[in-house]
Design a protein around this motif. Structure first.
Motif, PDB file in Angstrom:
ATOM      1  N   SER A 107       0.712  -1.203  -0.198  1.00 29.57           N
ATOM      2  CA  SER A 107      -0.056  -0.066  -0.046  1.00 29.57           C
ATOM      3  C   SER A 107       0.952   1.104   0.044  1.00 29.57           C
ATOM      4  CB  SER A 107      -0.946  -0.045   1.124  1.00 29.57           C
ATOM      5  OG  SER A 107      -1.549   1.161   1.402  1.00 29.57           O
ATOM      6  N   TYR A 108       1.439   1.828  -1.143  1.00 27.21           N
ATOM      7  CA  TYR A 108       1.916   2.950  -1.349  1.00 27.21           C
ATOM      8  C   TYR A 108       0.928   4.274  -0.976  1.00 27.21           C
ATOM      9  CZ  TYR A 108       6.134   0.396  -2.403  1.00 27.21           C
ATOM     10  OH  TYR A 108       7.337  -0.327  -2.232  1.00 27.21           O
ATOM     11  N   PRO A 109       1.586   5.119  -0.554  1.00 27.54           N
ATOM     12  CA  PRO A 109       0.725   6.531  -0.243  1.00 27.54           C
ATOM     13  C   PRO A 109      -0.148   6.915  -1.457  1.00 27.54           C
ATOM     14  CG  PRO A 109       2.971   6.766   0.586  1.00 27.54           C
ATOM     15  CD  PRO A 109       2.913   5.403  -0.243  1.00 27.54           C
ATOM     16  N   VAL A 183      20.126  -0.485 -21.699  1.00 26.00           N
ATOM     17  CA  VAL A 183      19.812  -1.874 -21.660  1.00 26.00           C
ATOM     18  C   VAL A 183      18.277  -2.311 -21.348  1.00 26.00           C
ATOM     19  CG1 VAL A 183      19.989  -3.820 -20.185  1.00 26.00           C
ATOM     20  CG2 VAL A 183      22.261  -2.513 -20.764  1.00 26.00           C
ATOM     21  N   ILE A 184      17.773  -1.338 -20.561  1.00 29.26           N
ATOM     22  CA  ILE A 184      16.400  -1.754 -20.363  1.00 29.26           C
ATOM     23  C   ILE A 184      15.360  -1.413 -21.336  1.00 29.26           C
ATOM     24  CG2 ILE A 184      15.447   0.272 -18.814  1.00 29.26           C
ATOM     25  CD1 ILE A 184      14.582  -3.319 -17.947  1.00 29.26           C
ATOM     26  N   VAL A 185      15.820  -0.398 -22.078  1.00 26.67           N
ATOM     27  CA  VAL A 185      14.779   0.103 -23.281  1.00 26.67           C
ATOM     28  C   VAL A 185      14.881  -0.817 -24.485  1.00 26.67           C
ATOM     29  CG1 VAL A 185      14.536   1.958 -25.117  1.00 26.67           C
ATOM     30  CG2 VAL A 185      14.704   2.476 -22.457  1.00 26.67           C
ATOM     31  N   GLU A 287      17.192   3.357 -12.657  1.00 27.34           N
ATOM     32  CA  GLU A 287      17.856   4.030 -11.382  1.00 27.34           C
ATOM     33  C   GLU A 287      18.305   3.305 -10.416  1.00 27.34           C
ATOM     34  OE1 GLU A 287      17.755   7.436 -11.852  1.00 27.34           O
ATOM     35  OE2 GLU A 287      19.256   7.831  -9.940  1.00 27.34           O
ATOM     36  N   THR A 288      17.674   2.090 -10.004  1.00 23.58           N
ATOM     37  CA  THR A 288      18.192   1.189  -9.016  1.00 23.58           C
ATOM     38  C   THR A 288      19.531   0.541  -9.304  1.00 23.58           C
ATOM     39  OG1 THR A 288      16.741  -0.306  -9.656  1.00 23.58           O
ATOM     40  CG2 THR A 288      16.262   0.957  -7.720  1.00 23.58           C
ATOM     41  N   THR A 289      19.494   0.218 -10.466  1.00 22.49           N
ATOM     42  CA  THR A 289      20.473  -0.751 -11.012  1.00 22.49           C
ATOM     43  C   THR A 289      21.895   0.198 -11.293  1.00 22.49           C
ATOM     44  OG1 THR A 289      18.944  -1.913 -12.133  1.00 22.49           O
ATOM     45  CG2 THR A 289      21.009  -2.306 -12.698  1.00 22.49           C
ATOM     46  N   PRO A 398      17.646  -6.313   0.264  1.00 25.23           N
ATOM     47  CA  PRO A 398      17.780  -5.104  -0.562  1.00 25.23           C
ATOM     48  C   PRO A 398      16.920  -5.173  -1.557  1.00 25.23           C
ATOM     49  CG  PRO A 398      19.557  -6.576  -0.949  1.00 25.23           C
ATOM     50  CD  PRO A 398      18.765  -7.039   0.257  1.00 25.23           C
ATOM     51  N   PHE A 399      16.409  -6.361  -1.922  1.00 26.13           N
ATOM     52  CA  PHE A 399      15.375  -6.668  -3.060  1.00 26.13           C
ATOM     53  C   PHE A 399      13.866  -6.808  -2.403  1.00 26.13           C
ATOM     54  CE2 PHE A 399      19.571  -7.621  -4.932  1.00 26.13           C
ATOM     55  CZ  PHE A 399      19.427  -6.670  -6.119  1.00 26.13           C
ATOM     56  N   GLY A 400      13.756  -6.515  -1.064  1.00 24.98           N
ATOM     57  CA  GLY A 400      12.238  -6.816  -0.535  1.00 24.98           C
ATOM     58  C   GLY A 400      12.537  -8.206  -0.177  1.00 24.98           C
ATOM     59  N   PRO A 407      11.466  -8.735  -8.954  1.00 24.92           N
ATOM     60  CA  PRO A 407      11.708  -9.726  -9.964  1.00 24.92           C
ATOM     61  C   PRO A 407      12.877  -9.393 -10.795  1.00 24.92           C
ATOM     62  CG  PRO A 407      10.013  -8.331 -10.625  1.00 24.92           C
ATOM     63  CD  PRO A 407      10.370  -7.945  -9.413  1.00 24.92           C
ATOM     64  N   GLY A 408      13.407  -8.423 -10.750  1.00 24.40           N
ATOM     65  CA  GLY A 408      14.638  -7.765 -11.684  1.00 24.40           C
ATOM     66  C   GLY A 408      15.981  -8.191 -10.963  1.00 24.40           C
ATOM     67  N   PHE A 409      15.830  -8.550  -9.732  1.00 22.95           N
ATOM     68  CA  PHE A 409      17.344  -8.519  -9.124  1.00 22.95           C
ATOM     69  C   PHE A 409      18.293  -9.268  -9.668  1.00 22.95           C
ATOM     70  CE2 PHE A 409      15.893 -12.895  -7.448  1.00 22.95           C
ATOM     71  CZ  PHE A 409      17.314 -13.361  -7.396  1.00 22.95           C
TER      72      PHE A 409
HETATM   73  C1  HEM Z   1      19.875  -2.760  -7.901  1.00 22.10           C
HETATM   74  C2  HEM Z   1      18.873  -3.093  -8.258  1.00 22.10           C
HETATM   75  C3  HEM Z   1      17.366  -3.065  -7.708  1.00 22.10           C
HETATM   76  C4  HEM Z   1      17.122  -2.875  -6.378  1.00 22.10           C
HETATM   77  C5  HEM Z   1      17.867  -2.521  -5.202  1.00 22.10           C
HETATM   78  C6  HEM Z   1      15.697  -3.438  -6.469  1.00 22.10           C
HETATM   79  C7  HEM Z   1      14.914  -3.138  -5.326  1.00 22.10           C
HETATM   80  C8  HEM Z   1      13.521  -3.426  -5.231  1.00 22.10           C
HETATM   81  C9  HEM Z   1      12.664  -3.814  -4.061  1.00 22.10           C
HETATM   82  C10 HEM Z   1      13.263  -3.344  -2.572  1.00 22.10           C
HETATM   83  C11 HEM Z   1      11.412  -4.239  -4.441  1.00 22.10           C
HETATM   84  C12 HEM Z   1      10.282  -4.326  -3.308  1.00 22.10           C
HETATM   85  C13 HEM Z   1       9.285  -3.245  -3.226  1.00 22.10           C
HETATM   86  C14 HEM Z   1       8.115  -3.737  -2.396  1.00 22.10           C
HETATM   87  O1  HEM Z   1       7.972  -4.857  -1.791  1.00 22.10           O
HETATM   88  O2  HEM Z   1       7.063  -2.833  -2.202  1.00 22.10           O
HETATM   89  C15 HEM Z   1      11.337  -4.331  -5.798  1.00 22.10           C
HETATM   90  C16 HEM Z   1      10.368  -4.557  -6.491  1.00 22.10           C
HETATM   91  C17 HEM Z   1      10.499  -4.548  -7.813  1.00 22.10           C
HETATM   92  N1  HEM Z   1      11.470  -4.401  -8.651  1.00 22.10           N
HETATM   93 FE1  HEM Z   1      13.157  -4.046  -8.357  1.00 22.10          FE
HETATM   94  N2  HEM Z   1      14.830  -3.663  -7.848  1.00 22.10           N
HETATM   95  C18 HEM Z   1      16.023  -3.498  -8.504  1.00 22.10           C
HETATM   96  C19 HEM Z   1      16.209  -3.991  -9.786  1.00 22.10           C
HETATM   97  C20 HEM Z   1      15.128  -4.078 -10.579  1.00 22.10           C
HETATM   98  C21 HEM Z   1      15.080  -4.133 -12.240  1.00 22.10           C
HETATM   99  C22 HEM Z   1      16.343  -4.455 -12.924  1.00 22.10           C
HETATM  100  C23 HEM Z   1      14.005  -4.368 -12.434  1.00 22.10           C
HETATM  101  C24 HEM Z   1      13.145  -4.745 -13.912  1.00 22.10           C
HETATM  102  C25 HEM Z   1      13.713  -5.125 -14.961  1.00 22.10           C
HETATM  103  C26 HEM Z   1      13.145  -4.153 -11.121  1.00 22.10           C
HETATM  104  C27 HEM Z   1      11.678  -4.233 -11.228  1.00 22.10           C
HETATM  105  C28 HEM Z   1      10.847  -4.495  -9.991  1.00 22.10           C
HETATM  106  C29 HEM Z   1       9.399  -4.606 -10.152  1.00 22.10           C
HETATM  107  C30 HEM Z   1       8.639  -4.736 -11.103  1.00 22.10           C
HETATM  108  C31 HEM Z   1       9.016  -4.754  -8.822  1.00 22.10           C
HETATM  109  C32 HEM Z   1       7.717  -4.798  -8.228  1.00 22.10           C
HETATM  110  C33 HEM Z   1       7.433  -6.312  -7.843  1.00 22.10           C
HETATM  111  C34 HEM Z   1       6.097  -6.778  -7.086  1.00 22.10           C
HETATM  112  O3  HEM Z   1       5.381  -5.674  -6.514  1.00 22.10           O
HETATM  113  O4  HEM Z   1       5.842  -7.793  -7.260  1.00 22.10           O
HETATM  114  N3  HEM Z   1      13.729  -3.911 -10.251  1.00 22.10           N
HETATM  115  N4  HEM Z   1      12.755  -3.797  -6.275  1.00 22.10           N
END
Ligand code: HEM
Length: 456
Positions: A107-109, A183-185, A287-289, A398-400, A407-409
């Motif tokens: 639930s984001y704001p 890359v992503i585009v 941005e994250t990557t 770090p990726f939740g 999914p993109g980690f």
């Molecule tokens: C260092 C790189 C990255 C970090 C630190 C990161 C971090 C995160 C985190 C913490 C979440 C969880 C959000 C939540 O629980 O509300 C998330 C979700 C997500 N990330 Fe990443 N991410 C990265 C790279 C990527 C890449 C490369 C992609 C796509 C190609 C991506 C696509 C997504 C998507 C679509 C979600 C939503 C997943 C869902 O709600 O089921 N991320 N990311």
């Protein structure tokens, strides 16, 4: 009684510190009995301004620090126009992540919905979320399985590095963003950097990003309002690209085998969901990557032995290949020390500081308070710790986690690893101006991480 939680994870440098924000908590029964201690701050704005106060991302910042020392690991607050609970307790955070759709829900704001749109994966729940998520997972599987995609990533990395040959100074964040955006585009829309659509998307996307974590005031001229408009423009551009592709397919029937094709053939997603999917991929993949890549370079510039060990690892991989042969998935799996470096950069750099959840049922929780020194010498960049430490543990998210784990980690890590492979064998670098990453709370190197570089 249903409660709305919004949880923000501050993957703290201190190791034990995972901050979480919980909205509209009402009768929340943590092990405190009722609601946690804390303060709502000012009327309307609450404590949002303190929360947004910039601080080095390698520290917890005064917002968390002050309240943590006054109230403990879990405290109440008022952020982004809603009552909130902030948790710095990894057990509670883990519990919440694992109970998605049972006890808690993403639930984001509300203001963030305004920018992301209702079909974004980050805000969608239930069946819509499952549908979009399975699309994202299939995008990543497609990328992993096709050599062509991996080659594209590597070509983008070498393209950027080749352009440094005659330079002695680089604004690295810009280079990293160029790399991950291209890359992503390419992966999602099949576009090259030179195409006008790519340039237009990038320009609007930068505006979109600026407004994502800003004060939610939809008044003309504010970053928030500009972001909402930029999102509309990106949406129109993506729709035009989809239309163009449909027309071309109808005319000559020669279909490309990129992900846009997969997206076009999907009849489970509406047109709006397809556009949102592209935006989510850009948002997640860009941005994250690029920040992870910048963090890696930043920390390595202070650690010559980690650089030496990386060099040995990558030269060994290169020796196993024919000259100029592209890297493949197996090579990536062999980059074991590189994984340690990336994990440590993620831990120390705190790229994603928080995620949001709401409680959909009353919750009773017994927090098991963990040892505050989960990571020894937590402030120190020490990639070797990952040679013995489990990276799937509760204290490293770090990726939740749970059913919304990023999914993109793997794609992010692979991009960074491929870039490092070529960088480490061809260049030496030094960070200029003693710059450090700042959390606004959205993390940024204020001066763009200027590097002096030389070929080696
Ligand atoms: C260092 C790189 C990255 C970090 C630190 C990161 C971090 C995160 C985190 C913490 C979440 C969880 C959000 C939540 O629980 O509300 C998330 C979700 C997500 N990330 Fe990443 N991410 C990265 C790279 C990527 C890449 C490369 C992609 C796509 C190609 C991506 C696509 C997504 C998507 C679509 C979600 C939503 C997943 C869902 O709600 O089921 N991320 N990311």
């Amino acid at each position: 009684m249903a409660e709305t939680f919004c949880i923000a994870f501050v993957v703290g440098l201190m190791g034990f510190l995972l901050g979480s924000l919980v909205y509209h908590f009402l009768p929340l029964f943590l092990n405190f009995g009722t609601v946690p201690k804390g303060n709502f701050g000012w009327p309307f704005l609450g404590e949002t301004l303190s929360f947004l106060k910039p601080h080095p991302s390698t520290s917890t910042g005064t917002y968390i620090q002050d309240r943590f020392s006054r109230y403990g690991k879990v405290f109440k607050s008022h952020l982004f126009l809603a009552p909130t609970v902030v948790s710095c307790d990894e057990e509670l955070n883990y519990y919440i992540l694992q109970n998605e759709d049972r006890l808690f829900q993403c639930s984001y704001p509300k203001p963030i919905h305004g920018i992301l749109g209702k079909s974004s994966m980050l805000v969608a729940v239930g069946d819509t979320h499952k549908k979009l998520r399975s699309m994202a997972l299939s995008l990543v599987t497609t990328m992993k399985s096709k050599l062509e995609f991996l080659n594209d990533i590597e070509k983008n990395a070498t393209g950027i590095l080749d352009s440094w040959k005659d330079k002695s100074q680089i604004a690295f964040c810009e280079e990293a963003r160029k790399y991950t955006f291209n890359v992503i585009v390419k992966q999602v829309l099949g576009l090259t950097p030179e195409e006008p659509h790519t340039k237009k998307i990038l320009q609007d996307f930068l505006t979109f990003m600026k407004g994502l974590i800003s004060l939610p005031l939809n008044i003309p001229g504010t970053p928030y309002s500009k972001a909402v408009q930029a999102r509309h423009r990106i949406s129109s551009t993506v729709k035009a690209i989809i239309e163009e592709r449909r027309r071309r397919n109808a005319e000559n029937c020669i279909k490309k085998s990129d992900f846009l094709e997969v997206l076009l053939c999907t009849d489970t997603l509406s047109e709006d969901e397809k556009v949102s999917f592209v935006l989510d991929s850009l948002l997640g993949g860009y941005e994250t990557t690029s920040l992870l890549l910048a963090m890696v370079l930043f920390f390595l510039s202070q650690d010559a032995s980690a650089v030496d060990q990386l060099k040995v690892e990558h030269e060994k991989i290169r020796r196993m290949k024919k000259s100029l042969e592209f890297l493949d998935w197996e090579d990536y799996r062999r980059m074991e020390f590189t994984q340690c470096v990336m994990n440590e950069a993620l831990r120390c750099g705190n790229i994603v500081k928080f995620v949001h959840r709401k409680a959909i049922k009353d919750v009773k929780f017994r927090a098991v308070h963990l040892d505050p020194s989960l990571h020894s010498k937590a402030l120190q960049f020490n990639p070797w710790r990952w040679q013995t430490q489990d990276q799937t543990c509760k204290k490293f998210t770090p990726f939740g986690g749970g059913s919304r784990c990023c999914p993109g980690f793997e794609l992010a890590k692979l991009e960074v690893a491929f870039f490092i492979h070529h960088l480490i064998q061809n260049y030496r670098w030094k960070v200029e101006d003693d710059e450090q990453p700042m959390a606004y709370p959205y993390v940024e190197f204020q001066r763009g991480l200027k590097l002096s570089v030389e070929c080696c």
